[in-house]
Design an enzyme around this catalytic site. Structure first.
Site, mmCIF file in Angstrom:
data_model
loop_
_atom_site.group_PDB
_atom_site.id
_atom_site.type_symbol
_atom_site.label_atom_id
_atom_site.label_comp_id
_atom_site.label_asym_id
_atom_site.label_seq_id
_atom_site.Cartn_x
_atom_site.Cartn_y
_atom_site.Cartn_z
ATOM 1 N N HIS A 17 20.851 17.225 -36.144
ATOM 2 C CA HIS A 17 19.996 16.822 -37.265
ATOM 3 C C HIS A 17 19.987 17.903 -38.356
ATOM 4 O O HIS A 17 20.019 17.599 -39.546
ATOM 5 C CB HIS A 17 18.550 16.624 -36.802
ATOM 6 C CG HIS A 17 18.349 15.573 -35.768
ATOM 7 N ND1 HIS A 17 17.785 15.820 -34.539
ATOM 8 C CD2 HIS A 17 18.634 14.243 -35.767
ATOM 9 C CE1 HIS A 17 17.716 14.705 -33.840
ATOM 10 N NE2 HIS A 17 18.242 13.732 -34.549
ATOM 11 N N LYS A 41 11.336 2.659 -28.930
ATOM 12 C CA LYS A 41 11.642 3.890 -28.177
ATOM 13 C C LYS A 41 10.381 4.693 -27.883
ATOM 14 O O LYS A 41 9.646 5.038 -28.807
ATOM 15 C CB LYS A 41 12.582 4.755 -29.029
ATOM 16 C CG LYS A 41 13.994 4.769 -28.496
ATOM 17 C CD LYS A 41 14.988 5.432 -29.399
ATOM 18 C CE LYS A 41 14.626 6.713 -30.048
ATOM 19 N NZ LYS A 41 15.732 7.228 -30.874
ATOM 20 N N ARG A 92 27.430 9.576 -36.065
ATOM 21 C CA ARG A 92 28.107 10.448 -35.107
ATOM 22 C C ARG A 92 29.427 9.850 -34.633
ATOM 23 O O ARG A 92 30.364 10.549 -34.311
ATOM 24 C CB ARG A 92 27.208 10.698 -33.896
ATOM 25 C CG ARG A 92 26.021 11.579 -34.208
ATOM 26 C CD ARG A 92 24.985 11.473 -33.133
ATOM 27 N NE ARG A 92 24.498 10.110 -33.018
ATOM 28 C CZ ARG A 92 23.739 9.649 -32.048
ATOM 29 N NH1 ARG A 92 23.383 10.449 -31.072
ATOM 30 N NH2 ARG A 92 23.335 8.400 -32.035
ATOM 31 N N SER A 130 18.884 13.466 -28.937
ATOM 32 C CA SER A 130 17.637 14.045 -28.426
ATOM 33 C C SER A 130 17.520 13.772 -26.936
ATOM 34 O O SER A 130 17.026 14.612 -26.178
ATOM 35 C CB SER A 130 16.448 13.453 -29.187
ATOM 36 O OG SER A 130 16.570 13.775 -30.553
HETATM 37 N N1 COA Z 1 22.913 14.668 -34.591
HETATM 38 C C1 COA Z 1 22.413 14.574 -33.357
HETATM 39 N N2 COA Z 1 21.741 13.505 -32.885
HETATM 40 C C2 COA Z 1 21.569 12.506 -33.751
HETATM 41 C C3 COA Z 1 22.071 12.528 -35.055
HETATM 42 C C4 COA Z 1 22.767 13.671 -35.471
HETATM 43 N N3 COA Z 1 23.265 13.782 -36.688
HETATM 44 N N4 COA Z 1 21.752 11.368 -35.661
HETATM 45 C C5 COA Z 1 21.088 10.648 -34.752
HETATM 46 N N5 COA Z 1 20.976 11.327 -33.595
HETATM 47 C C6 COA Z 1 20.357 10.866 -32.359
HETATM 48 C C7 COA Z 1 18.883 11.064 -32.310
HETATM 49 O O1 COA Z 1 18.521 12.311 -31.724
HETATM 50 C C8 COA Z 1 18.450 9.916 -31.454
HETATM 51 O O2 COA Z 1 18.644 10.239 -30.104
HETATM 52 P P1 COA Z 1 17.791 9.519 -28.959
HETATM 53 O O3 COA Z 1 18.074 8.051 -29.070
HETATM 54 O O4 COA Z 1 18.289 10.122 -27.744
HETATM 55 O O5 COA Z 1 16.339 9.833 -29.266
HETATM 56 C C9 COA Z 1 19.435 8.811 -31.786
HETATM 57 O O6 COA Z 1 20.555 9.468 -32.307
HETATM 58 C C10 COA Z 1 18.914 7.823 -32.770
HETATM 59 O O7 COA Z 1 18.586 8.486 -33.970
HETATM 60 P P2 COA Z 1 17.193 8.353 -34.756
HETATM 61 O O8 COA Z 1 17.391 8.926 -36.098
HETATM 62 O O9 COA Z 1 16.070 8.932 -33.965
HETATM 63 O O10 COA Z 1 17.131 6.843 -34.910
HETATM 64 P P3 COA Z 1 16.233 5.779 -34.216
HETATM 65 O O11 COA Z 1 17.123 4.675 -33.975
HETATM 66 O O12 COA Z 1 15.376 6.209 -33.114
HETATM 67 O O13 COA Z 1 15.174 5.515 -35.376
HETATM 68 C C11 COA Z 1 14.313 4.996 -37.495
HETATM 69 C C12 COA Z 1 15.494 5.000 -36.557
HETATM 70 C C13 COA Z 1 13.116 5.783 -36.943
HETATM 71 C C14 COA Z 1 14.758 5.636 -38.771
HETATM 72 C C15 COA Z 1 13.965 3.508 -37.684
HETATM 73 O O14 COA Z 1 13.533 2.958 -36.454
HETATM 74 C C16 COA Z 1 12.919 3.321 -38.747
HETATM 75 O O15 COA Z 1 13.236 3.277 -39.902
HETATM 76 N N6 COA Z 1 11.634 3.189 -38.324
HETATM 77 C C17 COA Z 1 10.551 2.903 -39.222
HETATM 78 C C18 COA Z 1 10.178 1.437 -39.080
HETATM 79 C C19 COA Z 1 11.153 0.591 -39.883
HETATM 80 O O16 COA Z 1 11.194 0.634 -41.077
HETATM 81 N N7 COA Z 1 11.920 -0.236 -39.171
HETATM 82 C C20 COA Z 1 12.847 -1.162 -39.766
HETATM 83 C C21 COA Z 1 14.183 -0.545 -40.020
HETATM 84 S S1 COA Z 1 15.268 -1.729 -40.745
#
Ligand code: COA
Length: 161
Positions: A17, A41, A92, A130
């Site tokens: 990140h 999640k 990624r 993560s």
């Molecule tokens: N390097 C390392 N790890 C990375 C990474 C990077 N560059 N980019 C992503 N990851 C990992 C994260 O650590 C995470 O790992 P985990 O699943 O083991 O926790 C995983 O990839 C997913 O990344 P994350 O950015 O946490 O995405 P997410 O899918 O959990 O969440 C949100 C995405 C929070 C941005 C999305 O759910 C959101 O916008 N939520 C708000 C509500 C909303 O508007 N929803 C509608 C969206 S259309």
């Protein structure tokens, strides 16, 4: 002024990140790293803990144009409230693409102004997540290659509990 938002769960923040934050901060006038909610999640760290670790990261790394914030609702509502220009996401691997593409399209449908910019992760971080950090930490493994030293102790102690 170009304002970008980098949303994520950051549960916890990793070098993967931080690399995206560092590059995005150079591309835009201001970057908001937003602790957001993925309702599908469960999180291991509280919102306050995640915010604290991100704030420390921003301070120690000297990211002067980066703000840290959190929001419980739809990303696009926050995007509109802040009158932002761009959503930043890291890619990624090809496997990330379909999900990310879907989110980008959905966000644009909700707000036509919302552009999503994807930054390709550096190759050494493509297997980072993560969850990987959490699994290694929970079993007492060494997470020093995954998270910065200034938050490592806090993460390791918390995961052992
Ligand atoms: N390097 C390392 N790890 C990375 C990474 C990077 N560059 N980019 C992503 N990851 C990992 C994260 O650590 C995470 O790992 P985990 O699943 O083991 O926790 C995983 O990839 C997913 O990344 P994350 O950015 O946490 O995405 P997410 O899918 O959990 O969440 C949100 C995405 C929070 C941005 C999305 O759910 C959101 O916008 N939520 C708000 C509500 C909303 O508007 N929803 C509608 C969206 S259309």
């Amino acid at each position: 002024m170009k304002l970008a938002i980098y949303p994520g769960s950051f549960d916890p923040v990793t070098f993967g990140h931080i690399e995206i934050i560092s590059r995005a901060a150079k591309m835009f006038d201001k970057l908001i790293v937003l602790v957001s909610v993925n309702p599908l999640k469960p999180n291991s760290f509280t919102r306050e803990e995640r915010l604290e670790m991100l704030s420390e990261t921003v301070q120690v790394e000297g990211f002067d144009n980066v703000e840290v914030d959190s929001y419980d609702g739809l990303l696009i509502d926050y995007f509109k409230q802040r009158d932002a220009d761009v959503i930043v996401r890291g890619l990624r691997a090809v496997s990330d693409f379909e999900y990310e593409f879907q989110m980008a399209q959905a966000n644009r449908k909700l707000c036509p102004k919302a552009e999503t910019v994807f930054l390709a992760s550096k190759s050494e971080y493509t297997y980072f997540s993560s969850s990987v950090v959490k699994q290694i930490g929970m079993f007492g493994g060494d997470i020093k290659d995954f998270v910065p030293e200034y938050i490592l102790g806090r993460i390791a102690n918390r995961l052992k509990k």
